[in-house]
Write a protein that holds these residues in place. Structure first.
Motif, PDB file in Angstrom:
ATOM      1  N   VAL A 189       0.796  -1.133  -0.106  1.00  0.00           N
ATOM      2  CA  VAL A 189      -0.164  -0.103  -0.029  1.00  0.00           C
ATOM      3  C   VAL A 189       0.968   1.232   0.115  1.00  0.00           C
ATOM      4  CG1 VAL A 189      -1.723   1.430   1.386  1.00  0.00           C
ATOM      5  CG2 VAL A 189      -2.040  -1.158   1.041  1.00  0.00           C
ATOM      6  N   VAL A 190       1.924   1.191   0.812  1.00  0.00           N
ATOM      7  CA  VAL A 190       2.717   2.527   0.898  1.00  0.00           C
ATOM      8  C   VAL A 190       3.356   2.544  -0.275  1.00  0.00           C
ATOM      9  CG1 VAL A 190       4.834   3.576   2.095  1.00  0.00           C
ATOM     10  CG2 VAL A 190       3.037   2.475   3.386  1.00  0.00           C
ATOM     11  N   SER A 191       3.918   1.548  -0.868  1.00  0.00           N
ATOM     12  CA  SER A 191       4.840   1.523  -2.184  1.00  0.00           C
ATOM     13  C   SER A 191       3.744   2.200  -3.478  1.00  0.00           C
ATOM     14  CB  SER A 191       4.954   0.253  -2.569  1.00  0.00           C
ATOM     15  OG  SER A 191       6.154  -0.328  -1.695  1.00  0.00           O
ATOM     16  N   GLY A 192       2.350   1.692  -3.202  1.00  0.00           N
ATOM     17  CA  GLY A 192       1.507   2.251  -4.207  1.00  0.00           C
ATOM     18  C   GLY A 192       1.414   3.790  -4.145  1.00  0.00           C
ATOM     19  N   VAL A 193       1.227   4.279  -2.920  1.00  0.00           N
ATOM     20  CA  VAL A 193       0.912   5.518  -2.731  1.00  0.00           C
ATOM     21  C   VAL A 193       2.159   6.316  -2.913  1.00  0.00           C
ATOM     22  CG1 VAL A 193       0.846   7.463  -0.750  1.00  0.00           C
ATOM     23  CG2 VAL A 193      -0.623   5.267  -0.815  1.00  0.00           C
TER      24      VAL A 193
END
Length: 179
Positions: A162-166
């Motif tokens: 999720v953090v990578s996507g953001v």
């Protein structure tokens, strides 16, 4: 007097450069077997989907609600993985190999030909996050089969996705606004 245009003779360095450029451009076709291999992988995924669907349908009459939900989540998970393969094959082929000009317009997905590399990265990551979320939800629903440590690692991995996507979305947004 003739009206012929005079074409300057090419130097041997220019001929070599032109040959190298042609070879480099032709090398894009080396990617085609990768996409064919991914389609074989998609076929394998379909076989797994059909097997899981058959098992799921036979267990429905005696299944608990949580088992039905887990079965549906498994099928959704496989479907998302299949969609991911299709996106990579179509977009990768069109972006890096050749345009699919022989696909009838009425059957052509709306997004085909419009997904650039940046958009493909975002769609891939979004699919991976969705698949990770489904695995995490399945683990939470079947918590007795998993240790706290295993559950913690599933959460850490999901949050990492999720953090990578953001971060990737923000990077793309800043890069596009800088243009």
């Amino acid at each position: 007097m003739s009206d012929q245009s005079v074409v300057p003779a090419q130097t041997s360095a220019e001929k070599v450069e032109r040959g190298v450029e042609r070879a480099l451009f032709a090398s894009r076709w080396l990617m085609a077997p990768f996409y064919v291999g991914l389609m074989i992988g998609l076929f394998a995924l379909m076989i797994v989907f059909l097997r899981d669907l058959a098992v799921f349908v036979t267990k429905i009459p005696t299944a608990k609600e949580s088992d039905v939900i887990l079965g549906i989540l498994t099928l959704i998970d496989l479907s998302l993985a299949g969609n991911l393969v299709i996106m990579v094959v179509f977009s990768g082929y069109e972006n890096f190999v050749s345009k699919m000009e022989h696909v009838p317009t009425k059957d052509r997905p709306e997004w085909m030909g419009s997904i650039d590399f940046s958009a493909l990265k975002m769609k891939l990551l979004a699919s991976i996050v969705a698949i990770s979320a489904i695995h995490l939800l399945k683990a939470f629903m079947n918590v007795s089969a998993m240790s706290d440590r295993e559950m913690m690692w599933l959460v850490v991995i999901h949050v990492t996705f999720v953090v990578s996507g953001v971060l990737m979305a923000l990077t793309d947004k800043f890069a596009s606004s800088a243009k």
